[in-house]
Motif scaffolding. Structure first.
Motif, PDB file in Angstrom:
ATOM      1  N   ASN A 136      -5.973   3.578   0.432  1.00  0.00           N
ATOM      2  CA  ASN A 136      -5.372   2.898   1.574  1.00  0.00           C
ATOM      3  C   ASN A 136      -3.918   3.334   1.719  1.00  0.00           C
ATOM      4  N   LEU A 137      -3.511   3.558   2.949  1.00  0.00           N
ATOM      5  CA  LEU A 137      -2.146   3.955   3.233  1.00  0.00           C
ATOM      6  C   LEU A 137      -1.705   3.283   4.523  1.00  0.00           C
ATOM      7  N   ARG A 138      -0.640   2.505   4.422  1.00  0.00           N
ATOM      8  CA  ARG A 138      -0.097   1.772   5.578  1.00  0.00           C
ATOM      9  C   ARG A 138      -1.158   0.886   6.222  1.00  0.00           C
ATOM     10  N   GLY A 139      -2.010   0.294   5.385  1.00  0.00           N
ATOM     11  CA  GLY A 139      -3.037  -0.592   5.903  1.00  0.00           C
ATOM     12  C   GLY A 139      -4.210   0.122   6.542  1.00  0.00           C
ATOM     13  N   ARG A 140      -4.248   1.438   6.417  1.00  0.00           N
ATOM     14  CA  ARG A 140      -5.335   2.227   6.998  1.00  0.00           C
ATOM     15  C   ARG A 140      -6.202   2.797   5.886  1.00  0.00           C
ATOM     16  N   PRO A 185       2.736   9.435   0.137  1.00  0.00           N
ATOM     17  CA  PRO A 185       3.787   8.413   0.090  1.00  0.00           C
ATOM     18  C   PRO A 185       3.576   7.444  -1.064  1.00  0.00           C
ATOM     19  N   ASP A 202       3.569   4.319  -1.191  1.00  0.00           N
ATOM     20  CA  ASP A 202       2.851   3.077  -0.922  1.00  0.00           C
ATOM     21  C   ASP A 202       1.338   3.271  -0.790  1.00  0.00           C
ATOM     22  N   VAL A 203       0.820   4.422  -1.225  1.00  0.00           N
ATOM     23  CA  VAL A 203      -0.627   4.621  -1.219  1.00  0.00           C
ATOM     24  C   VAL A 203      -1.259   3.691  -2.248  1.00  0.00           C
ATOM     25  N   GLU A 204      -2.410   3.111  -1.939  1.00  0.00           N
ATOM     26  CA  GLU A 204      -3.071   2.145  -2.812  1.00  0.00           C
ATOM     27  C   GLU A 204      -4.507   2.564  -3.096  1.00  0.00           C
ATOM     28  N   LEU A 236      -1.557   9.242  11.156  1.00  0.00           N
ATOM     29  CA  LEU A 236      -0.447   8.288  11.172  1.00  0.00           C
ATOM     30  C   LEU A 236       0.376   8.391  12.451  1.00  0.00           C
ATOM     31  N   HIS A 262       7.107  10.156   7.249  1.00  0.00           N
ATOM     32  CA  HIS A 262       6.137   9.209   6.697  1.00  0.00           C
ATOM     33  C   HIS A 262       6.157   9.144   5.165  1.00  0.00           C
TER      34      HIS A 262
END
Length: 630
Positions: A357-361, A564, A566-568, A594, A620
C-alpha cells in the motif's frame, strides 16, 4: 523489549544459524548407537525427536507458504495488510521453540527411561487419555498463563514481542520470548508426560498430539479463514470446542479477550469472550470468494529463470525478503520447480504475487506464467502476448487505473513496447505503461554533467534512442554502437539540426577505448569490456546485468528507485533489488498512477517527458539507488 528482564532473551540468541548445533548430541547419539549396533531406548527416542523436529519445521513452513499464496487466499484474508520486512525480521528465529522443546523432551526421556522404553506403536486408551488431559489441564492452564502474561508487569518484557506482529502467520506462533515458550512447553508436555506415566502412552499418540497441536496453532495464526460458518449454524456447541482464525485475530486487535488455546469454552466460562467473534467470522466466511478491494496499480512481472522462481513469499518467506542470489539450498528444489514450470507453461494463468500500500492506494504485482528463456522462442510469442492481453483486459474489467509492463513483457519484438494491445483495444480505461521514461531518467541523472562523451550500446533500442537524443541535446557527444546505418540515420534525424553532429555511429568497441563513460543497453562480454580505459564507469539498463569483470572500473546498478518511506505491507524483494527498491520501470508505473496521468506510455519514449517524469518521481518521495548510502 528490555534486555534486563530475566528469561526474556533466548540463551542461544547470539549463535545465529549455529543454534542448530544444539541438536548435535541427538544426532551423535543416533549415529554412534547405529555404528555400535546398540538398540537402547535413548537412541530410539533421539531418532524420534529428530524426526518430530523436522516434521514440525516443515508443518509451520508450508502452512505459512500456503497462507502467502495470495492467488488462493486473497479473498479469505482476515487482516488485509501485507507482512512487512520488520515483522519478518522479528520472526526470523521463530523455530527457537522447536529446538527448546526437543532439548527438554530429550531430558525427560533420560529422567524417565522406563516410561518411554516400552511404549507401543498404538494404544486406543491413550488417545482418550491425552484428549482428557488436554481439555482438563492444558486448556485452562494455557488460558490463565496467557491471561497473566497480559498483566501490567509481564506483558511488556515477555509477551509484547508476540503482539508486535500485526499480521498473524503460522510462524508468528513461534515469535515468543524464552520464558513464554517455557510455559507453552509445559502446556504441551503435561498431556504427553501424563499419558505416558499412566501407562496409556504410545508412539502414535505422541506424534499425533504434537503435530495436531502444531497444526491447530498454525490454523489459528494463519490470518486465512477457511472454517465455514454453516458448521456453527448446524452445531452451535462446536463454536466453543474449536476456535477459528477470525477468533484468534480478534485477540490481536482486542487484547483483553479471546485468551483460549484452542477452545473458546474457557473464554466463555471466565467471561473474556469477544462478542463479535462469531459475527465477524460469519461475515468473512460469507464474503469469501467475492472480489476484494480493486488495486489502483498493477505491475505485470514475469519469472526470470527456474531458480529465481523460488524467490517468492509462498516458497520461502525469509529468502524472498532478501535480494535474490543463487544459493545451494535451491538445488534440491530445482526438479520440483522445473515440473511447476511445465505445468505453468501448459495451463496456468496470470496470478497475484504480492502487494503493498502506498498513499492509501493498493499496488499489486501479477506474474505472467512464463520464464525468461521462453520469450526468445519464436513459437511462444503468440501465447505470451495472449497472457499479457488477458491480464490487461482483466485489469480493465476490475477497474485498475494503471498496469505497468515489466522487462520482457514489453519487448519491442514481442508487442512493440505495449503498442500492440493499445491499438487492438482502443477503448481501454486502464492505462498501459512500460515505465521506460523513468528508466531513462534514472540513467541520465547518474551521468555527471561534466561528461562530454558517452559510449552507448543498445543504441537503437527504445531506451538507447531516448538516451542518445537527450544527451546530444545536452551537448554530449554520443558514440552509438550499431551496425544499422538506416536505424542510426532515423534517430539522428529526430535530433534538432544543431545537435545532430553530437550523434556518431560506431561499429566496433575499439572506438570507445578513450571514452570513460559507457552506457550499456546490450550485454557485453568481459572481452568487450577490455576496450574500456581504466576508471570507466559502466551505467547499464541491460538484464541480466553485466559481469563486474574489471577491478579498475566502476559498475553502476541497474536503473532502480527506492520506494517512498510511507510504503506499507512490503515484505519481498524484487529479484536482485534491495529491500524497498524496485526497477525503474516499476517505479515509473507507480508515478504514472500517483500523478493520475491519463495517457498510455507505450512504444517509443517521448524525450520531452523525461524531465517531467523525473521531477514527479522525486516529488512523490522516490529516490534513485545511486543516492542511497551503501
Amino acid at each position: 523489549m528490555p534486555k534486563t528482564a530475566p528469561f526474556s532473551a533466548w540463551p542461544w540468541e547470539n549463535l545465529g544459524i549455529y543454534k542448530y548445533m544444539l541438536l548435535g548430541p541427538l544426532i551423535g547419539k543416533v549415529v554412534y548407537s547405529k555404528l555400535q549396533r546398540n538398540n537402547d531406548v535413548a537412541r530410539d527416542w533421539c531418532f524420534h525427536l529428530l524426526l518430530i523436529t523436522v516434521l514440525r519445521c516443515y508443518l509451520y513452513t508450508w502452512y505459512t507458504n500456503i497462507c502467502n499464496m495470495l492467488f488462493l487466499t486473497r479473498n479469505r484474508r482476515i487482516i488485509p495488510r501485507g507482512v512487512d520486512f520488520d515483522q519478518i525480521d522479528r520472526e526470523w528465529n521463530w523455530d527457537n521453540f522447536i529446538i527448546l522443546q526437543a532439548l527438554i523432551a530429550s531430558l525427560s526421556i533420560y529422567m524417565f527411561p522406563q516410561t518411554f522404553a516400552n511404549l507401543p506403536v498404538w494404544e486406543t486408551k491413550g488417545l482418550l487419555a491425552i484428549v482428557v488431559i488436554h481439555v482438563l489441564v492444558s486448556e485452562p492452564l494455557y488460558y490463565w498463563v496467557h491471561r497473566f502474561l497480559h498483566g501490567n508487569y509481564l506483558f511488556t518484557p515477555y509477551h509484547s514481542l508476540h503482539h508486535s506482529s500485526t499480521v498473524p502467520q503460522p510462524v508468528t506462533a513461534g515469535s515468543t520470548t524464552f520464558l513464554e515458550e517455557l510455559l507453552v512447553t509445559t502446556v504441551i508436555g503435561l498431556p504427553i508426560l501424563g499419558c505416558s506415566l499412566s501407562g496409556y502412552g504410545s508412539k502414535t499418540v505422541i506424534y499425533g498430539y504434537v503435530l495436531v497441536f502444531d497444526f491447530l496453532r498454525c490454523f489459528g495464526h494463519s490470518n486465512v479463514e477457511i472454517m465455514p460458518h454453516w458448521i456453527f449454524d448446524y452445531f452451535p456447541l462446536f463454536k466453543f470446542i474449536l476456535y477459528t482464525p477470525t477468533y484468534y485475530s480478534l485477540h490481536h486487535s482486542d487484547m483483553n479477550s479471546n485468551y483460549c488455546l484452542f477452545m473458546p469454552l474457557y473464554d466463555a466460562i471466565w467471561n473474556t469472550l469477544n462478542t463479535n467473534s462469531w459475527v465477524l467470522h460469519k461475515k468473512i466466511s460469507l464474503d469469501a470468494g467475492k472480489s476484494t478491494r480493486v488495486p489502483d496499480f498493477v505491475f505485470l512481472a514475469h519469472v526470470v529463470d527456474i531458480t529465481s522462481s523460488l524467490h517468492s513469499p509462498f516458497v520461502t518467506r525469509s529468502f524472498s525478503s532478501m535480494p535474490y542470489n543463487a544459493r545451494l539450498f535451491l538445488l534440491p528444489q530445482w526438479p520440483f520447480a522445473f515440473l511447476v514450470m511445465l505445468v505453468m507453461w501448459a495451463r496456468s494463468k496470470t496470478f497475484l504475487f504480492s502487494f503493498y500500500n502506498l498513499r492509501g492506494r493498493l499496488h499489486q504485482t501479477w506474474v505472467v506464467p512464463r520464464f525468461g528463456f521462453q520469450y526468445f522462442l519464436p513459437f511462444a510469442s503468440k501465447g505470451i502476448n495472449k497472457h499479457i492481453e488477458e491480464a490487461i483486459l482483466r485489469a480493465d474489467k476490475l477497474g485498475v487505473k494503471v498496469i505497468s509492463l515489466a522487462a520482457l513483457n514489453k519487448n519491442e519484438a514481442l508487442n512493440g513496447g505495449g503498442t500492440l494491445f493499445v491499438k487492438k483495444h482502443p477503448n481501454l480505461k486502464v492505462r498501459v505503461v512500460h515505465g521506460n521514461t523513468l528508466t531513462a531518467a534514472v540513467i541520465l541523472n547518474e551521468i555527471d554533467v561534466s561528461v562530454k562523451e558517452v559510449f552507448l550500446t543498445g543504441a537503437t533500442s527504445k531506451l538507447g534512442r531516448a538516451i542518445a537524443l537527450y544527451l546530444c541535446q545536452r551537448g554530449v557527444r554520443v558514440l552509438m554502437l550499431t551496425l544499422s546505418t538506416e536505424r542510426f540515420k532515423n534517430i539522428q534525424g529526430e535530433a534538432p539540426a544543431n545537435c545532430r553532429k553530437n550523434l556518431v555511429q560506431v561499429t566496433k568497441y575499439q572506438a570507445a577505448k578513450n571514452c570513460k563513460t559507457w552506457v550499456v543497453g546490450k550485454w557485453i562480454t568481459p572481452g568487450q569490456q577490455r576496450w574500456a580505459p581504466p576508471g570507466t564507469h559502466f551505467h547499464q539498463f541491460v538484464v541480466p546485468p553485466i559481469l563486474a569483470f574489471r577491478r579498475d572500473c566502476i559498475y553502476g546498478d541497474l536503473a532502480a528507485m527506492k520506494l517512498p518511506d510511507d510504503v506499507e505491507g512490503l515484505g519481498s524483494c524484487e529479484y536482485t533489488m534491495g529491500r524497498g527498491i524496485v526497477h525503474a520501470c516499476h517505479a515509473g508505473g507507480v508515478v504514472h498512477s500517483l500523478e493520475g496521468w491519463t495517457h498510455h506510455e507505450v512504444g517509443a519514449l517521448d524525450v520531452d517527458r523525461i524531465d517531467v517524469v523525473w521531477k514527479a518521481a522525486l516529488k512523490h518521495g522516490f529516490r534513485p539507488v545511486s543516492s542511497i548510502p551503501k
